[in-house]
Design an enzyme around this catalytic site. Structure first.
Site, short mmCIF file in Angstrom:
data_model
loop_
_atom_site.label_atom_id
_atom_site.label_comp_id
_atom_site.label_asym_id
_atom_site.label_seq_id
_atom_site.Cartn_x
_atom_site.Cartn_y
_atom_site.Cartn_z
N GLU A 36 -48.06 -6.43 -24.73
CA GLU A 36 -46.23 -6.57 -25.68
C GLU A 36 -46.85 -7.16 -26.73
OE1 GLU A 36 -42.97 -8.86 -23.80
OE2 GLU A 36 -44.00 -7.62 -21.68
N ASP A 47 -43.33 -8.24 -29.31
CA ASP A 47 -41.93 -8.56 -29.60
C ASP A 47 -40.89 -8.40 -30.46
OD1 ASP A 47 -42.06 -8.04 -26.33
OD2 ASP A 47 -42.24 -10.95 -26.36
N GLU A 88 -38.08 -11.09 -29.78
CA GLU A 88 -36.63 -10.88 -28.98
C GLU A 88 -35.08 -11.43 -29.73
OE1 GLU A 88 -38.66 -12.24 -24.98
OE2 GLU A 88 -39.19 -13.38 -26.36
N THR A 146 -40.35 -13.42 -32.34
CA THR A 146 -41.85 -12.34 -31.82
C THR A 146 -42.52 -12.92 -31.34
OG1 THR A 146 -43.05 -13.48 -34.48
CG2 THR A 146 -41.60 -11.76 -34.93
N ASN A 147 -43.15 -12.70 -30.85
CA ASN A 147 -44.05 -13.18 -29.70
C ASN A 147 -45.11 -11.35 -29.42
OD1 ASN A 147 -46.56 -14.24 -27.96
ND2 ASN A 147 -44.32 -14.54 -25.67
N GLY A 196 -48.49 -18.17 -24.41
CA GLY A 196 -47.47 -17.38 -25.22
C GLY A 196 -47.62 -17.68 -27.09
N ARG A 197 -47.77 -16.20 -27.72
CA ARG A 197 -48.34 -16.42 -29.29
C ARG A 197 -46.43 -16.40 -30.02
NH1 ARG A 197 -52.73 -14.23 -27.08
NH2 ARG A 197 -54.95 -15.45 -28.18
N GLU A 198 -45.68 -17.10 -29.52
CA GLU A 198 -44.19 -16.88 -30.11
C GLU A 198 -44.06 -17.89 -31.04
OE1 GLU A 198 -44.90 -18.98 -27.27
OE2 GLU A 198 -43.91 -18.01 -25.63
N TRP A 210 -33.17 -19.74 -20.00
CA TRP A 210 -34.03 -20.23 -20.52
C TRP A 210 -33.82 -19.59 -22.66
CZ3 TRP A 210 -36.53 -16.88 -24.45
CH2 TRP A 210 -36.39 -15.57 -24.10
N GLY A 259 -32.96 -23.93 -23.67
CA GLY A 259 -33.77 -23.73 -22.61
C GLY A 259 -33.33 -23.91 -21.50
N ARG A 266 -47.54 -28.07 -25.58
CA ARG A 266 -48.15 -26.55 -25.21
C ARG A 266 -50.11 -27.37 -25.14
NH1 ARG A 266 -45.36 -21.41 -26.43
NH2 ARG A 266 -46.63 -20.37 -24.71
#
Length: 331
Positions: free
Chosen positions: A109, A111, A113, A127-128, A138-140, A204, A208, A284
């Site tokens: 994927e 993204d 968003e 972006t991810n 997660g690479r957000e 979310w 959050g 994280r």
């Protein structure tokens, strides 16, 4: 003696060569009927201007979406997008590539968003990427913008090759993800479909899930136009996918790197407008993912923005903070 033509030519030859930036201006613009199919939302997808523009609506009944007719292995993918205005908490507009329908347990994927916000706060852009089902990492990254994306159309683009992914906003690169040995199979590498959707992310998307979609402001309308799908199409039945050479599929030039001038703009954008990066998120990741290249100045700036997430502090010591809005200045 004057500056001779020979000397001038020699000077030009010494300049570093740079490919033109990817842009809808040198790539074919497609209509909806040429490139896309309706995904979901029934009447909440509206075609305008003979299929050159699409409106996606979100109301209490449903959102909407569309997807590309073809499957692509690498390419340049772009659309001009105008986001809903006013109170947009919980609203998610997505422009992304995925193969989740083909590879349920090991999908890829890429993204864009757009995460709505309460009135008076600007839209946030995220972006991810995921590769080979790497949803546990997660690479957000998240950013503000130097303009109001609900006031007018702006171009959002993804360049995907076998060695890097570059996200662009109005031809300004905002993020580059290089394929590294440390990422292994977590770099997107299988053919994907392009999607555009609007949906309810109340659980979310805004603080959050603290702020939900308020349907008294519905319908929320995301507008899309200037569709570019410029890549190597593949047969979904194929088990071995051919190598994609973007330079062979069109006379238009697609660069495989970022020029010095564009990199300066990217660094300026990230310095002014990036508000979150997974690489510095100590809550994280006690140890940053292996592909992260940490910049001490970037770490210091993000730590001032959010000392709990990006520092070494503990959450119960954090005081309530109001995040300052990103400056609406050009990069």
């Amino acid at each position: 003696m004057g500056f001779s033509s020979f000397t001038f030519l020699s000077f030009l030859l010494l300049l570093p060569f740079s490919s033109p930036s990817p842009s809808p201006s040198n790539l074919p613009i497609l209509s909806f009927h040429e490139a896309y199919n309706h995904l979901f939302g029934d009447a909440n997808l509206l075609l305008l201007n003979h299929g050159k523009s699409v409106h996606l609506h979100l109301d209490e009944r449903t959102g909407a979406g569309f997807l590309s007719q073809d499957l692509y292995l690498h390419g340049f993918f772009s659309a001009s997008i105008k986001l809903p205005a006013d109170y947009t908490a919980g609203v998610v507009v997505a422009f992304y590539m995925s193969n989740g329908d083909m590879f349920e347990n090991n999908h890829d994927e890429i993204d864009f968003e757009f995460l709505g916000n309460i009135r008076g706060k600007e839209w946030r852009v995220q972006t991810n990427i995921y590769g080979n089902g790497s949803t546990n990492v997660g690479r957000e990254e998240r950013y503000g913008l130097w303009f109001d994306p609900a006031e007018d159309f702006h171009q959002y683009s993804i360049l995907w090759t076998d060695s890097r992914i570059i996200f662009y906003v109005d031809e300004v690169p905002i993020r580059e993800v290089k394929r590294t040995a440390s990422m292994g199979g977590e770099f997107p590498s299988k053919p994907m479909t392009l999607y555009a959707t609007i949906w309810d992310g109340s659980s979310w998307a805004t603080n959050g899930g603290k702020y939900k979609v308020n349907y008294k402001y519905a319908p929320y309308i995301a507008e899309f136009s200037e569709f570019v799908l410029h890549g190597c199409t593949v047969d979904p039945i194929e088990q071995v996918f051919p190598k994609c050479d973007l330079t062979q599929i069109s006379e238009a030039s697609i660069p495989n790197n970022i020029t010095t001038a564009k990199r300066t703009k990217m660094e300026s954008f990230r310095r002014k407008h990036m508000t979150y990066s997974y690489c510095y998120d100590h809550l994280r990741y006690k140890i940053p993912p292996a592909e992260c290249v940490l910049d001490p100045q970037e770490a210091k700036r993000l730590q001032r923005f959010d000392p709990v997430t990006f520092g070494r502090g503990r959450r119960h010591h954090a005081k309530h903070r109001h995040s300052s809005q990103a400056e609406f200045t050009s990069v």
